[in-house]
Scaffold this active site. Structure first.
Site, short mmCIF file in Angstrom:
data_model
loop_
_atom_site.label_atom_id
_atom_site.label_comp_id
_atom_site.label_asym_id
_atom_site.label_seq_id
_atom_site.Cartn_x
_atom_site.Cartn_y
_atom_site.Cartn_z
N HIS A 143 -10.56 -3.32 -6.63
CA HIS A 143 -12.09 -3.80 -6.88
C HIS A 143 -11.74 -5.34 -7.05
O HIS A 143 -10.89 -5.61 -7.62
CB HIS A 143 -13.42 -3.04 -7.67
CG HIS A 143 -13.44 -2.04 -7.24
ND1 HIS A 143 -12.94 -0.90 -7.68
CD2 HIS A 143 -14.40 -1.34 -6.52
CE1 HIS A 143 -14.14 0.25 -7.45
NE2 HIS A 143 -15.26 0.01 -6.44
N HIS A 154 -8.52 3.33 -0.51
CA HIS A 154 -8.88 2.47 -2.00
C HIS A 154 -7.70 2.03 -2.44
O HIS A 154 -7.16 2.61 -3.28
CB HIS A 154 -9.83 3.25 -2.33
CG HIS A 154 -10.14 2.84 -3.34
ND1 HIS A 154 -11.09 1.96 -3.69
CD2 HIS A 154 -10.22 3.04 -4.97
CE1 HIS A 154 -11.58 1.37 -4.86
NE2 HIS A 154 -10.55 2.52 -5.90
N ASP A 179 -14.52 -13.41 -12.58
CA ASP A 179 -13.95 -13.62 -13.05
C ASP A 179 -12.94 -14.07 -13.68
O ASP A 179 -11.78 -13.72 -15.13
CB ASP A 179 -14.18 -12.28 -14.80
CG ASP A 179 -13.59 -10.42 -14.09
OD1 ASP A 179 -13.08 -10.83 -13.35
OD2 ASP A 179 -14.15 -9.75 -15.07
N CYS A 204 -4.90 1.20 7.01
CA CYS A 204 -5.02 2.30 6.93
C CYS A 204 -6.31 2.93 5.78
O CYS A 204 -6.74 3.68 5.71
CB CYS A 204 -3.93 2.91 5.86
SG CYS A 204 -3.64 2.94 4.43
N CYS A 223 1.01 -1.48 -0.12
CA CYS A 223 -0.17 -0.13 -0.23
C CYS A 223 0.71 1.65 -0.22
O CYS A 223 1.93 1.18 0.78
CB CYS A 223 -1.05 -0.03 1.23
SG CYS A 223 -1.72 1.91 1.08
N CYS A 270 0.79 3.67 3.24
CA CYS A 270 1.60 2.96 4.00
C CYS A 270 2.34 1.54 4.70
O CYS A 270 2.40 1.45 6.11
CB CYS A 270 -0.15 2.64 5.38
SG CYS A 270 -0.98 1.23 5.75
N CYS A 274 -7.63 -6.47 -18.38
CA CYS A 274 -9.01 -5.38 -18.33
C CYS A 274 -7.75 -3.60 -18.21
O CYS A 274 -8.88 -2.90 -17.81
CB CYS A 274 -8.80 -5.52 -16.58
SG CYS A 274 -7.85 -4.95 -15.56
N ARG A 284 -10.31 -11.99 -9.82
CA ARG A 284 -9.58 -10.79 -9.47
C ARG A 284 -9.25 -9.85 -8.88
O ARG A 284 -10.94 -8.96 -8.67
CB ARG A 284 -10.03 -10.51 -11.75
CG ARG A 284 -9.22 -9.46 -12.34
CD ARG A 284 -9.50 -8.99 -14.05
NE ARG A 284 -10.99 -9.05 -13.99
CZ ARG A 284 -11.71 -7.69 -13.82
NH1 ARG A 284 -11.00 -6.82 -13.70
NH2 ARG A 284 -13.24 -7.94 -14.09
N CYS A 343 -8.39 -6.49 -8.78
CA CYS A 343 -8.35 -4.84 -9.88
C CYS A 343 -7.30 -4.16 -9.22
O CYS A 343 -8.91 -3.48 -8.77
CB CYS A 343 -9.17 -5.22 -10.86
SG CYS A 343 -8.94 -3.77 -12.44
#
Length: 136
Positions: free
Chosen positions: A108, A105, A112, A102, A50, A53, A68, A121, A123
Site C-alpha cells: 500500500h 498485490h 506519511d 501481472c 515483482c 513476473c 512500519c 511511503r 509499504c
C-alpha cells in the site's frame, strides 16, 4: 470490472510458480507479519522486482527505514512499474500498489513518508519481491 495485465496466467500456474506465502500476498492480497520479511532490514544496493513476473519495481536508493515493519520506499523505479487502486477492505481507505505487468498485490501507499523525499511511503511486502544485487 476486472483490469487485465500484460502477464495473465491461470491461478494454477501462479500456484505452481509461487511459494504459499508469496501466493497469498501477490494473488490473494494478503500481508506478511511486520518485522519478519527478508528485505525489511536489507541495506544492499540493487533492484527489487515483482516475485510474480520479474518486473523492476523499486531501486534500493528509494528504500528507507520507516519503522512500519515492512520494506518502505519513497518512489517506484518508474511510475509505469506500478498500478494504484483504491482499497476499501478491512474498514480502511488505502491506496493499493499492484505490479503493472501481472497485477500482483505488492502493498500500500501512504502520505506519511519523508517530507524531503516527496512525502509518500510505499509499504511493500518482502514476499512479493525478489532482490537483484548490483555489482559495485
Amino acid at each position: 470490472m476486472k483490469k487485465y495485465y500484460p502477464i495473465d496466467k491461470p491461478e494454477s500456474e501462479w500456484r505452481a510458480k509461487l511459494d504459499e506465502q508469496s501466493y497469498k500476498v501477490l494473488r490473494e492480497k494478503g500481508t506478511e507479519r511486520p518485522n519478519t520479511g527478508q528485505y525489511y532490514l536489507n541495506k544492499e544496493t540493487g533492484i527489487y522486482e515483482c516475485k510474480g513476473c520479474g518486473n523492476d519495481i523499486f531501486h534500493s536508493s528509494a528504500k528507507y527505514d520507516s519503522g512500519c515493519g515492512w520494506p518502505a520506499f519513497t518512489e517506484p523505479i518508474s511510475p509505469k512499474a506500478i498500478d494504484v487502486q483504491m482499497d476499501y477492505s478491512h474498514m480502511m481507505i488505502r491506496e493499493e500498489i499492484l505490479c503493472a505487468k501481472c497485477g500482483g498485490h505488492l502493498g500500500h501507499r501512504f502520505p506519511d513518508g519523508p517530507k524531503d523525499r516527496g512525502g509518500i511511503r510505499y509499504c511493500i511486502n518482502s514476499v512479493s519481491m525478489d532482490f537483484k544485487k548490483e555489482d559495485q
